[in-house]
Design a protein around this motif. Structure first.
Motif, short mmCIF file in Angstrom:
data_model
loop_
_atom_site.label_atom_id
_atom_site.label_comp_id
_atom_site.label_asym_id
_atom_site.label_seq_id
_atom_site.Cartn_x
_atom_site.Cartn_y
_atom_site.Cartn_z
N ASN A 1 0.99 -1.21 -0.01
CA ASN A 1 0.07 -0.07 -0.17
C ASN A 1 0.96 1.22 -0.16
O ASN A 1 0.58 2.33 0.62
CB ASN A 1 -0.75 -0.35 1.19
N GLY A 2 1.66 1.32 -0.48
CA GLY A 2 3.59 2.40 -1.21
C GLY A 2 4.09 1.99 0.07
O GLY A 2 4.60 1.07 1.80
N LYS A 3 4.58 2.90 0.46
CA LYS A 3 5.95 2.84 0.88
C LYS A 3 6.74 4.08 2.26
O LYS A 3 6.50 5.03 1.49
CB LYS A 3 7.53 2.01 0.63
N ILE A 4 6.84 3.77 3.13
CA ILE A 4 7.24 5.58 4.12
C ILE A 4 8.65 5.70 3.88
O ILE A 4 9.77 4.34 4.22
CB ILE A 4 7.54 4.75 5.54
N GLU A 5 8.77 6.23 3.64
CA GLU A 5 10.28 6.73 2.82
C GLU A 5 10.79 7.34 4.54
O GLU A 5 10.46 8.13 5.36
CB GLU A 5 10.68 7.30 1.74
N LYS A 6 11.92 8.21 4.61
CA LYS A 6 12.99 8.59 5.25
C LYS A 6 12.58 9.83 5.17
O LYS A 6 12.07 10.84 6.13
CB LYS A 6 14.02 8.81 4.83
N THR A 7 11.92 10.53 4.18
CA THR A 7 11.55 11.97 3.88
C THR A 7 10.01 12.02 3.83
O THR A 7 9.65 12.75 3.30
CB THR A 7 12.36 12.76 1.80
N THR A 8 8.85 10.92 4.05
CA THR A 8 7.25 11.57 3.78
C THR A 8 7.26 12.26 4.87
O THR A 8 7.88 11.64 5.88
CB THR A 8 7.75 9.64 4.07
N ASP A 9 6.61 13.07 4.29
CA ASP A 9 6.10 14.47 5.82
C ASP A 9 5.39 13.81 6.28
O ASP A 9 4.08 12.75 5.06
CB ASP A 9 6.00 15.17 5.05
N ILE A 10 4.48 13.79 7.60
CA ILE A 10 3.59 13.52 8.56
C ILE A 10 2.38 13.51 7.70
O ILE A 10 1.03 13.59 7.08
CB ILE A 10 3.40 13.06 9.53
N THR A 11 2.60 14.72 7.07
CA THR A 11 1.04 15.78 6.93
C THR A 11 0.74 15.31 4.72
O THR A 11 -0.61 14.93 5.10
CB THR A 11 1.59 17.17 6.31
N THR A 12 1.65 14.28 4.57
CA THR A 12 0.97 13.70 3.47
C THR A 12 -0.03 12.86 3.67
O THR A 12 0.04 12.08 2.67
CB THR A 12 2.18 13.35 2.21
N LEU A 13 0.16 11.81 4.75
CA LEU A 13 -0.36 10.96 5.19
C LEU A 13 -1.65 11.78 5.71
O LEU A 13 -2.94 9.98 5.75
CB LEU A 13 0.53 9.60 6.31
N GLN A 14 -2.23 12.31 6.27
CA GLN A 14 -3.29 12.16 7.16
C GLN A 14 -4.88 12.54 5.88
O GLN A 14 -4.50 12.83 4.47
CB GLN A 14 -3.39 13.94 7.81
N GLY A 15 -5.40 12.07 6.03
CA GLY A 15 -7.28 12.07 5.31
C GLY A 15 -6.97 11.15 4.58
O GLY A 15 -7.60 10.43 3.68
N LYS A 16 -6.03 9.38 5.03
CA LYS A 16 -5.81 8.42 3.52
C LYS A 16 -6.87 7.92 4.36
O LYS A 16 -7.76 7.52 5.60
CB LYS A 16 -4.24 8.00 4.34
N ASP A 17 -7.76 6.45 3.15
CA ASP A 17 -8.20 5.98 3.61
C ASP A 17 -7.57 4.16 3.87
O ASP A 17 -6.91 3.46 4.03
CB ASP A 17 -9.15 4.71 2.61
N ILE A 18 -8.06 4.33 5.99
CA ILE A 18 -7.59 3.61 6.83
C ILE A 18 -7.57 2.17 6.06
O ILE A 18 -6.65 1.29 6.31
CB ILE A 18 -7.91 3.67 8.01
N ALA A 19 -8.80 1.73 5.58
CA ALA A 19 -9.21 0.42 4.64
C ALA A 19 -8.15 0.23 3.65
O ALA A 19 -7.80 -1.16 3.73
CB ALA A 19 -10.71 0.21 4.48
N GLY B 1 -9.32 12.75 13.70
CA GLY B 1 -7.90 11.73 13.65
C GLY B 1 -7.23 12.24 13.41
O GLY B 1 -7.21 13.42 12.07
N TYR B 2 -5.94 12.15 13.37
CA TYR B 2 -4.31 12.16 13.28
C TYR B 2 -3.52 10.59 13.13
O TYR B 2 -3.05 9.83 13.70
CB TYR B 2 -3.88 12.78 14.05
N TYR B 3 -2.73 10.22 11.87
CA TYR B 3 -2.13 9.77 11.68
C TYR B 3 -0.58 10.25 12.00
O TYR B 3 0.18 11.31 12.24
CB TYR B 3 -1.39 8.78 10.25
N LEU B 4 0.19 9.25 13.19
CA LEU B 4 1.32 9.73 13.76
C LEU B 4 2.32 8.78 13.35
O LEU B 4 2.10 7.65 13.54
CB LEU B 4 1.22 9.86 14.90
N PHE B 5 3.61 9.46 13.10
CA PHE B 5 4.90 8.59 13.72
C PHE B 5 4.78 8.12 14.50
O PHE B 5 5.33 8.50 15.43
CB PHE B 5 6.35 8.93 13.38
#
Length: 371
Positions: A103-121, A238-242
Motif C-alpha cells: 500500500n505504498g512505502k514510508i520513506e525517510k523523507t515522507t512528511d506526516i502531513t501527506t498521510l493525513q486523510g488517507k483511507d485507513i482501510a 483523527g490523525y496519523y502519527l509516526f
C-alpha cells in the motif's frame, strides 16, 4: 596400428571422464518460495459507520529477499498470497528471510502531513520485517515457506467527546455552564519518521506563533454543524502519527506527541458574581503532553505504537475541571490563556489503545497537562 591404439586409449579416457563427471556434478534441484500473507488482524479505526472495516493489502506489494532481490506482486498474486495455499514462485537461490511493504512505502523523507486523510482501510502503508523462512524438501522440491503479518507504519490518534465542568462536592456550587471544544491541534509530532519534532508553539504566549508554520493537516476546527456528533464521538478529529524514534526517551515537560484543545467556557452567573474577571477568561486552551493507558507512565517507554489507534475521549478531562468551595473555577484546573505554556505543571492523559482496534486514553493527573 599405432594410431588405432592411441585412438582406443583416448576413447577409454573420455568414457572414464564422462562417468566420473556424471557422478560428481551438482544436483539441479527444483526450488520454490511459498509466501502467505496474513492481514486478518489489521483492524480499522472504530468508526461507528464502519466498525468491521479492515486495513487490507491492496496494491504496491513488494517482497524483499535476504539477498536483496525484490518481487512485486500483481493483483492475482496478492490474492494467492492471502489464500490458504499462499503465493508460490520458483527460485534459483537459497532464501533465508523475506520482508514486505504494501500500500505504498514510508520513506525517510515522507512528511506526516501527506498521510493525513488517507483511507485507513486501503491506503495506509503496511510493513512486515525480515522474517525467517522454514525449509522443507519433498519429492525433490525444496520449499522455502514464510507467513508475513504486516502492520501499519503509523499510529492513529482520535480525539472527540464532551468536557463537563464539575460542581463542588462540598458546597455543590457549579462554576461551569458549558465547555465547548472549538479546535483540536496536534503538536510536537515527528514530521518525518527520522526527523525532528514539529512544535507549532514554543513560547506558550500570545497564541500560535507565525513560525514554525501551523500545519493545516494537523488540526481540526469543530464546526457548529459537527459539534453534537463530535461530543457524542460519532465524528472524531483523527490523525496519523509516526511512532517515536528508538533513541527518544520521555522527559518532562514535552514527552512525545501533544494534543491542544481550544475551548470556550461559559460560566454560571454565580461564578461570574464571585469573580467578574471570568468574563474575560472564556477563550482558553488545554495542552495535553503526556498520556497513559491505565497507570501513570505506561506509555512513556513506547509512545504511540504503530498499528494502534489511540482514542482520547474528552470526557476523561471532565474530572479535572473543578469548582472551588467559593464557586469559582479551581485555579489548579488545566485550562490556560495560551497553548503550550512554559511552566512544568502537567496532567497525564489516559488513552485506551487497540491493536488496530481502539485504545482509549486520558489525562493522567501526574504531570500530563502543561500549565
Amino acid at each position: 596400428m599405432k594410431y588405432m591404439k592411441m585412438a582406443a586409449i583416448a576413447l577409454m579416457a573420455l568414457a572414464l571422464f564422462s562417468c566420473n563427471n556424471k557422478n560428481n556434478e551438482p544436483k539441479n534441484e527444483v526450488a520454490q518460495l511459498s509466501i502467505r500473507i496474513n492481514d486478518a488482524q489489521l483492524r480499522a479505526m472504530m468508526d461507528p459507520a464502519e466498525t468491521d472495516a479492515q486495513t487490507l493489502i491492496t496494491d504496491n506489494v513488494v517482497l524483499t529477499l535476504d539477498n536483496g532481490e525484490q518481487i512485486t506482486l500483481n493483483a492475482d498474486e496478492i490474492a494467492q498470497a492471502k489464500g490458504t495455499d499462499g503465493y508460490k514462485k520458483p527460485v534459483t537461490e537459497v532464501v533465508k528471510t523475506v520482508s514486505l511493504v504494501a500500500n505504498g512505502k514510508i520513506e525517510k523523507t515522507t512528511d506526516i502531513t501527506t498521510l493525513q486523510g488517507k483511507d485507513i482501510a486501503t491506503e495506509i502503508a503496511l510493513t512486515a520485517p525480515a522474517t525467517a523462512v522454514s525449509t522443507t524438501v519433498k519429492d525433490g522440491m525444496t520449499t522455502y515457506e514464510v507467513e508475513l503479518s504486516p502492520v501499519p507504519a503509523v499510529a492513529r490518534l482520535e480525539v472527540a467527546g464532551k468536557i463537563v465542568g464539575q460542581e463542588n462536592k462540598t458546597t455543590h456550587k457549579q462554576a461551569f455552564k458549558d465547555i465547548t471544544v472549538e479546535h483540536v491541534y496536534v503538536n510536537n509530532y515527528l514530521s518525518t519518521i527520522i526527523g525532528t519534532r514539529h512544535m507549532c508553539v514554543t513560547n506558550g504566549k500570545d497564541g500560535f506563533a507565525a513560525t514554525p508554520v501551523l500545519q493545516k493537516q494537523m488540526n481540526d476546527k469543530i464546526e457548529a454543524g459537527d459539534k453534537e456528533a463530535f461530543e457524542k464521538i460519532e465524528k472524531v478529529a483523527g490523525y496519523y502519527l509516526f511512532p517515536k524514534k528508538d533513541d527518544e526517551t520521555a522527559s518532562a515537560p514535552d514527552y512525545f506527541d501533544h494534543v491542544i484543545l481550544k475551548i470556550k467556557i461559559t460560566y454560571t452567573d454565580e461564578a461570574l458574581v464571585a469573580d467578574p474577571t471570568l468574563a474575560q477568561k472564556t477563550d482558553r486552551y488545554v495542552t495535553i503532553a503526556r498520556f497513559m493507558k491505565s497507570a501513570t507512565g505506561d506509555l512513556d517507554a513506547t509512545g504511540f505504537l504503530a498499528g494502534t489507534i489511540y482514542k482520547l475521549d474528552l470526557g476523561e478531562l471532565s474530572k479535572d475541571f473543578k469548582t472551588g468551595d467559593d464557586g469559582k473555577p479551581d485555579p489548579e484546573n488545566p485550562d490556560t490563556p495560551d497553548p503550550e505554556p512554559t511552566a512544568n505543571k502537567q496532567l497525564v492523559v489516559k488513552v485506551k489503545p487497540y491493536t488496530w482496534t481502539a485504545q482509549n486514553i486520558k489525562p493522567d493527573v501526574n504531570n500530563g497537562y502543561k500549565k
